[in-house]
Design a protein around this motif. Structure first.
Motif, PDB file in Angstrom:
ATOM      1  N   ARG A 189       0.820  -1.216   0.000  1.00 52.06           N
ATOM      2  CA  ARG A 189       0.000   0.000   0.000  1.00 52.06           C
ATOM      3  C   ARG A 189       0.851   1.262   0.000  1.00 52.06           C
ATOM      4  O   ARG A 189       0.374   2.337  -0.336  1.00 52.06           O
ATOM      5  N   PHE A 190       2.119   1.130   0.384  1.00 55.07           N
ATOM      6  CA  PHE A 190       3.022   2.282   0.424  1.00 55.07           C
ATOM      7  C   PHE A 190       4.250   1.984  -0.421  1.00 55.07           C
ATOM      8  O   PHE A 190       4.733   0.844  -0.463  1.00 55.07           O
TER       9      PHE A 190
ATOM     10  N   ARG B  87      -7.722  -0.608   4.170  1.00 52.46           N
ATOM     11  CA  ARG B  87      -7.796  -1.659   5.185  1.00 52.46           C
ATOM     12  C   ARG B  87      -6.935  -2.847   4.769  1.00 52.46           C
ATOM     13  O   ARG B  87      -7.270  -3.561   3.831  1.00 52.46           O
ATOM     14  N   PRO B  88      -5.820  -3.084   5.456  1.00 57.50           N
ATOM     15  CA  PRO B  88      -5.026  -4.274   5.143  1.00 57.50           C
ATOM     16  C   PRO B  88      -5.750  -5.531   5.593  1.00 57.50           C
ATOM     17  O   PRO B  88      -6.422  -5.554   6.627  1.00 57.50           O
TER      18      PRO B  88
ATOM     19  N   SER C 225       6.879  -4.143   6.023  1.00 63.65           N
ATOM     20  CA  SER C 225       6.089  -2.931   5.873  1.00 63.65           C
ATOM     21  C   SER C 225       6.872  -1.746   6.412  1.00 63.65           C
ATOM     22  O   SER C 225       7.723  -1.907   7.297  1.00 63.65           O
ATOM     23  N   PRO C 226       6.584  -0.522   5.907  1.00 62.70           N
ATOM     24  CA  PRO C 226       7.162   0.682   6.520  1.00 62.70           C
ATOM     25  C   PRO C 226       6.430   1.126   7.777  1.00 62.70           C
ATOM     26  O   PRO C 226       6.888   2.035   8.458  1.00 62.70           O
ATOM     27  N   PHE C 227       5.256   0.512   8.061  1.00 62.91           N
ATOM     28  CA  PHE C 227       4.469   0.796   9.268  1.00 62.91           C
ATOM     29  C   PHE C 227       4.176   2.298   9.389  1.00 62.91           C
ATOM     30  O   PHE C 227       4.541   2.958  10.354  1.00 62.91           O
ATOM     31  N   LEU C 228       3.482   2.807   8.369  1.00 60.64           N
ATOM     32  CA  LEU C 228       3.132   4.229   8.327  1.00 60.64           C
ATOM     33  C   LEU C 228       1.704   4.507   8.768  1.00 60.64           C
ATOM     34  O   LEU C 228       1.281   5.659   8.741  1.00 60.64           O
TER      35      LEU C 228
ATOM     36  N   ASP D 194      -1.815   2.917  11.427  1.00 61.93           N
ATOM     37  CA  ASP D 194      -2.192   2.046  12.533  1.00 61.93           C
ATOM     38  C   ASP D 194      -2.855   0.758  12.053  1.00 61.93           C
ATOM     39  O   ASP D 194      -2.897  -0.230  12.799  1.00 61.93           O
ATOM     40  N   ALA D 195      -3.386   0.763  10.833  1.00 60.53           N
ATOM     41  CA  ALA D 195      -4.107  -0.409  10.353  1.00 60.53           C
ATOM     42  C   ALA D 195      -3.182  -1.614  10.210  1.00 60.53           C
ATOM     43  O   ALA D 195      -3.546  -2.735  10.581  1.00 60.53           O
ATOM     44  N   VAL D 196      -1.978  -1.406   9.680  1.00 60.22           N
ATOM     45  CA  VAL D 196      -1.054  -2.519   9.516  1.00 60.22           C
ATOM     46  C   VAL D 196      -0.567  -3.018  10.873  1.00 60.22           C
ATOM     47  O   VAL D 196      -0.310  -4.216  11.063  1.00 60.22           O
TER      48      VAL D 196
END
Length: 444
Positions: A254-255, A340-341, A358-361, A363-365
């Motif tokens: 997603r990113f 929404r992941p 993931s880059p964890f950008l 809260d959903a991930v």
């Protein structure tokens, strides 16, 4: 009438079928007009110089019309492998049938060592085959060859074309780096593997020493312990069983961001992903991790957080590695924002190791990763964002924005650690080579 047929009709109407037949160039028309004009002017003005200047132009134009080439030139390329390795050169063979009477061939060929269709080369029309190298350093799908060509007759006064050639595209698989074998908790789905299981078996790791029971083998008896025991009973050594494990690689497509925060809102130019960005790093890491675990006999699967339909079931063997590398290219090509992941329970088997890249950008991930840990799986979070973010220098709010993003990510990563999830960066190749063992030690 289909859209393709309509487009072909429009193109033929605009060109008048001119490029698909032998036709005179503007140079031939100017030569005829100028030659006739100079000769006529010389005769009327009784000027021999003008007639002598116009005669060669007129003779060359008439000669070109009298020796007009015939036939339909054909330029084809032999079949090329659809997949390849990034950074390797593949050979392609181009066959040329210029027709009768052609002298020159202008064709677009890839330049050695440079990606893309390449510049236009001028060759004699007598060449029958052309060998060219296809090279691209970046992984993914792209066009390596497009045979745009033009065939010319004597003095290039009559030509056939220019013709737009067929594109030859290839899929270059993500590169694989050597990684050390990662100790992961075994899922007891078989009796053969390299990881220690909780069940008794035939490995070299001691599980316990217990009294002899009916059905135990005599070679399992530990005679030293048996002789030292007070109950005069034989004791046997019971070892752990070795079994294989399930590893699920979870890719966050997603990113796709790089170190420069100012470029996050801009699309990548000339490539499916940003070179050196988070998605590029995640795909390379996933390919290397898959090769490492498959090499030791484990089963590896793939989950795309943004597009669940691209899910690959866990499997083993070389064919599974090829399937995963091809699917990574498909995931990168279909990458895009998803609010929404999705990481469903049926995508991750019980007891499997889950590696989230993931880059964890957002809260959903973090919520999806924590949910996988709450199901009982061992989860490893791999941070693929560049280590040092660069603020926009021309904006006075650039540095505060960078600090806010850094602090928010720190809170998210601390939340993952609070759920017992090991968080490791993949910021350099040296750290990536040892990413597995620290995570396993942290989980134990």
């Amino acid at each position: 009438m289909t859209v393709l047929a309509r487009a072909r009709r429009v193109r033929e109407a605009l060109l008048g079928g001119r490029n698909q037949t032998w036709h005179a160039t503007e140079a031939l028309r100017r030569g005829l007009l100028l030659g006739v004009g100079l000769v006529v002017a010389g005769v009327l003005a009784h000027n021999v110089v003008l007639a002598l200047l116009g005669a060669p132009l007129l003779a060359a134009s008439v000669l070109a019309l009298s020796t007009k080439p015939s036939g339909t030139p054909k330029v084809t390329v032999l079949p090329v492998a659809r997949t390849g390795e990034a950074g390797e050169t593949a050979l392609a063979t181009v066959r040329v049938d210029p027709g009768h009477g052609a002298e020159l061939l202008a064709i677009r060929l890839p330049d050695k060592g440079n990606p893309g269709p390449g510049p236009v080369h001028l060759l004699p029309a007598s060449v029958a085959e052309i060998a060219c190298g296809l090279y691209r350093r970046a992984w993914g799908e792209g066009v390596d060859l497009r045979l745009d060509h033009l065939v010319a007759g004597p003095d290039a006064l009559i030509v056939h074309g220019p013709m737009v050639g067929r594109e030859v595209s290839r899929v270059l698989l993500p590169p694989v780096r050597e990684l050390p074998a990662g100790p992961v908790p075994a899922r007891p789905a078989g009796l053969v593997g390299v990881h220690r299981s909780r069940r008794p078996g035939d490995s070299t790791d001691l599980r316990t020493i217990r009294p002899f029971q009916p059905g135990d083998r005599m070679r399992r008896i530990d005679w030293r312990v048996s002789l030292r025991s007070n109950d005069s009973m034989p004791y046997v050594r019971e070892n752990h069983a070795e079994s294989d494990a399930d590893v699920v690689l979870v890719l966050d497509t997603r990113f796709d961001v790089a170190a420069e925060i100012a470029d996050w809102s801009l699309p990548a130019r000339g490539a499916a992903v940003r070179p050196g960005g988070s998605l590029d790093t995640a795909v390379r890491a996933a390919a290397s991790l898959a090769a490492s675990y498959l090499r030791q006999g484990d089963r590896v699967g793939l989950v795309d957080l943004g597009r669940p339909r691209l899910y690959v079931r866990p499997g083993a063997g070389r064919r599974q590695l090829l399937r995963l590398r091809n699917q990574l290219v498909v995931c990168a090509r279909s990458a895009g924002w998803s609010s929404r992941p999705v990481l469903n329970a049926h995508q991750v088997s019980g007891g499997a190791l889950v590696v989230v890249l993931s880059p964890f950008l957002d809260d959903a991930v973090v919520g999806a990763t924590a949910q996988a840990a709450r199901r009982g799986n061992l989860v490893l979070a791999v941070d693929v964002l560049p280590a040092e973010l660069v603020a926009e220098p021309e904006d006075r709010w650039g540095e505060p924005v960078r600090q806010i993003i850094t602090l928010e990510r720190r809170v998210r990563l601390d939340a993952l650690r609070g759920h017992g999830i090991a968080v490791l960066p993949w910021s350099s190749a040296e750290q990536g080579l040892h990413v597995l063992r620290p995570g396993a030690r942290r989980s134990r």
